[in-house]
Write a protein that holds these residues in place. Sequence first.
Motif, PDB file in Angstrom:
ATOM      1  N   PHE A 279      -9.820   0.961 -57.971  1.00  0.00           N
ATOM      2  CA  PHE A 279      -9.062   1.946 -57.189  1.00  0.00           C
ATOM      3  C   PHE A 279      -9.886   3.206 -56.977  1.00  0.00           C
ATOM      4  O   PHE A 279      -9.844   3.811 -55.897  1.00  0.00           O
ATOM      5  N   SER A 280     -10.642   3.602 -57.995  1.00  0.00           N
ATOM      6  CA  SER A 280     -11.488   4.781 -57.858  1.00  0.00           C
ATOM      7  C   SER A 280     -12.536   4.581 -56.769  1.00  0.00           C
ATOM      8  O   SER A 280     -12.778   5.474 -55.942  1.00  0.00           O
ATOM      9  N   LYS A 281     -13.157   3.406 -56.737  1.00  0.00           N
ATOM     10  CA  LYS A 281     -14.141   3.089 -55.709  1.00  0.00           C
ATOM     11  C   LYS A 281     -13.523   3.149 -54.326  1.00  0.00           C
ATOM     12  O   LYS A 281     -14.126   3.670 -53.380  1.00  0.00           O
ATOM     13  N   SER A 282     -12.310   2.629 -54.185  1.00  0.00           N
ATOM     14  CA  SER A 282     -11.633   2.632 -52.894  1.00  0.00           C
ATOM     15  C   SER A 282     -11.324   4.049 -52.431  1.00  0.00           C
ATOM     16  O   SER A 282     -11.473   4.373 -51.253  1.00  0.00           O
ATOM     17  N   LEU A 283     -10.902   4.901 -53.351  1.00  0.00           N
ATOM     18  CA  LEU A 283     -10.599   6.282 -52.991  1.00  0.00           C
ATOM     19  C   LEU A 283     -11.870   7.069 -52.671  1.00  0.00           C
ATOM     20  O   LEU A 283     -11.869   7.954 -51.815  1.00  0.00           O
ATOM     21  N   GLU A 284     -12.957   6.741 -53.368  1.00  0.00           N
ATOM     22  CA  GLU A 284     -14.228   7.416 -53.103  1.00  0.00           C
ATOM     23  C   GLU A 284     -14.704   7.167 -51.674  1.00  0.00           C
ATOM     24  O   GLU A 284     -15.383   8.019 -51.080  1.00  0.00           O
ATOM     25  N   ILE A 285     -14.380   6.016 -51.121  1.00  0.00           N
ATOM     26  CA  ILE A 285     -14.764   5.717 -49.736  1.00  0.00           C
ATOM     27  C   ILE A 285     -14.161   6.742 -48.769  1.00  0.00           C
ATOM     28  O   ILE A 285     -14.741   7.058 -47.729  1.00  0.00           O
ATOM     29  N   LYS A 286     -13.007   7.282 -49.148  1.00  0.00           N
ATOM     30  CA  LYS A 286     -12.359   8.324 -48.353  1.00  0.00           C
ATOM     31  C   LYS A 286     -12.650   9.718 -48.906  1.00  0.00           C
ATOM     32  O   LYS A 286     -11.966  10.690 -48.579  1.00  0.00           O
ATOM     33  N   ASN A 287     -13.694   9.816 -49.727  1.00  0.00           N
ATOM     34  CA  ASN A 287     -14.148  11.097 -50.287  1.00  0.00           C
ATOM     35  C   ASN A 287     -13.070  11.794 -51.112  1.00  0.00           C
ATOM     36  O   ASN A 287     -12.944  13.023 -51.098  1.00  0.00           O
TER      37      ASN A 287
END
Length: 311
Positions: A279-287
């Motif tokens: 989930f952290s990786k997915s949110l990082e994609i949106k900065n």
Amino acid sequence: MTGQADVIVIDWGASCLRAYLCAESDDGLKVLAQVTGPGVTKVGRSFEAVLSNAIAPWSKQYGALPIFMSGHIGSSLGWHEAPYVFCPASPEDVAKKVIQFESNGHNIYVVPGISCAEPDAHRDVMRGEETHVLGWLNLDDAHRQGKHLLCLPGTHTKWVLVESGLITVFKTAITGELFDLLSHQSVLIQNQSNEIDMTAFERGVRLTLDSDSGQFVHGLFSVRTLQVLGDLKPEQAKSYLSGVLIGSDVRAALMAPEWTISELSSITLIGSQSLCRLFSKSLEIKNISTGNIDDKQTCLSGFSAIYRAVL
């Protein structure tokens, strides 16, 4: 087992029972021993027998300690149903609605669930996650100030808005349950590799997360077509499927009308390290930055707050 025990706390969900023998300290509950067992949906109605078996060594050594339980055990599918507390809800509100009964000499306390109504009249409920949220509030006084969005990934992912120490609204996605069903009961997955391929995962995330029009239903079948056309290896398929599902979950949360992401400094993830990482990786994609807290820590902190409020 060493030391004097004061209480047994149990996170008894649909799929698993997690019990902790604890001693009270100035810093909260200290775990002396722990044990796991079958979840609520796996034991029929034999709750008393399952509990007695799980904690038998503790009962023999320490006697009839008080027992605090949260999760599906307090639902209509569980042992004794605990009522829902309606949002906005504080830790004190939850503690006041704990129900009590006796079993084999133990005083048992069941933590209630929480319900909310969203602006579009949609209703939502949680059972078990409220203990983790209350535990997070109990970890730091700063958590009771301002506005925070928590994400508890799992079988039924919860996105929870906390304002000034109150749970005000939340949303549920059956992301984990869908992943399990599609992995084992559909044509999408033929290779059951559990190794996470981050390249395939991120590819799946971007399919749904970056879509303006929404790619969820059509995107799901791409798990199959990409394999058929040789563009996705069978051993990568589960990672890609996970990305499609988590990407859709995150996208919906970022677009939710109940909160404004730009007003939040970060999103806090509460759960296992492996799942929070995705989930952290997915949110990082949106900065979007995240903070991660282990769910065992929040579970014990939540039970500690309720234990002290009730006894």
